[in-house]
Design a protein around this motif. Structure first.
Motif, PDB file in Angstrom:
ATOM      1  N   THR A 138       0.816  -1.418  -0.194  1.00  0.00           N
ATOM      2  CA  THR A 138       0.231   0.426   0.157  1.00  0.00           C
ATOM      3  C   THR A 138       0.865   1.065  -0.065  1.00  0.00           C
ATOM      4  O   THR A 138       1.545   1.303   0.028  1.00  0.00           O
ATOM      5  CB  THR A 138      -1.146   0.525   1.406  1.00  0.00           C
ATOM      6  OG1 THR A 138      -1.566  -1.123   1.332  1.00  0.00           O
ATOM      7  CG2 THR A 138      -1.951   1.556   1.240  1.00  0.00           C
ATOM      8  N   GLU A 184       0.999   5.896  -0.555  1.00  0.00           N
ATOM      9  CA  GLU A 184      -0.734   7.033  -1.015  1.00  0.00           C
ATOM     10  C   GLU A 184       0.702   8.499  -1.699  1.00  0.00           C
ATOM     11  O   GLU A 184       1.945   8.140  -1.210  1.00  0.00           O
ATOM     12  CB  GLU A 184      -0.696   7.871   0.440  1.00  0.00           C
ATOM     13  CG  GLU A 184      -1.578   8.667   0.371  1.00  0.00           C
ATOM     14  CD  GLU A 184      -2.435   9.134   1.042  1.00  0.00           C
ATOM     15  OE1 GLU A 184      -2.689  10.765   1.079  1.00  0.00           O
ATOM     16  OE2 GLU A 184      -2.508   8.137   1.997  1.00  0.00           O
ATOM     17  N   GLN A 242       0.281  11.346  -3.837  1.00  0.00           N
ATOM     18  CA  GLN A 242      -0.372  12.604  -4.013  1.00  0.00           C
ATOM     19  C   GLN A 242      -1.217  13.638  -4.992  1.00  0.00           C
ATOM     20  O   GLN A 242       0.637  14.186  -5.764  1.00  0.00           O
ATOM     21  CB  GLN A 242      -0.266  13.580  -2.630  1.00  0.00           C
ATOM     22  CG  GLN A 242      -0.814  13.013  -1.895  1.00  0.00           C
ATOM     23  CD  GLN A 242      -0.404  13.939  -0.393  1.00  0.00           C
ATOM     24  OE1 GLN A 242       0.157  15.220  -0.179  1.00  0.00           O
ATOM     25  NE2 GLN A 242      -0.935  13.293   0.843  1.00  0.00           N
TER      26      GLN A 242
END
Length: 100
Positions: free
Chosen positions: A12, A14, A16
């Motif tokens: 996983t 993240e 942006q």
């Protein structure tokens, strides 16, 4: 299998995207920056695009925003696919050298 998924657990991350949209008269510019976290070595990717309102078009700033941002995101996507392809080719080349 080696790499982050070798242990069988999910990966996983993240990422942006920052967008800066500026409008000056009939010209709208979009600057998109992808912050990939630890992927891509943490190196941001950036893309710029613009949209120009025709004299026949209605004065609707959101239309220029949508076109300029859409074009910047498409360019960013192409750059990301290229970076992934280059990385995959390099990994495959290294794997072949290791097995020869």
């Amino acid at each position: 299998m080696s790499g982050p998924l070798a242990g069988g657990g999910p990966h996983t991350s993240e990422w942006q995207v920052r967008l800066l949209v500026t409008e000056d008269g009939d010209l709208t510019r979009a600057h998109a920056v992808l912050e990939p976290g630890t992927a891509l070595g943490g190196t941001p990717l950036a893309a710029d695009a613009e949209a120009r309102r025709s004299a026949h078009d209605p004065v609707e700033p959101v239309i220029g925003d949508e076109l300029a941002v859409g074009r910047a995101l498409l360019d960013l996507g192409h750059r990301l696919v290229h970076a992934g392809s280059v990385a995959a080719e390099a990994a495959e080349s290294a794997r072949r050298r290791d097995t020869e």
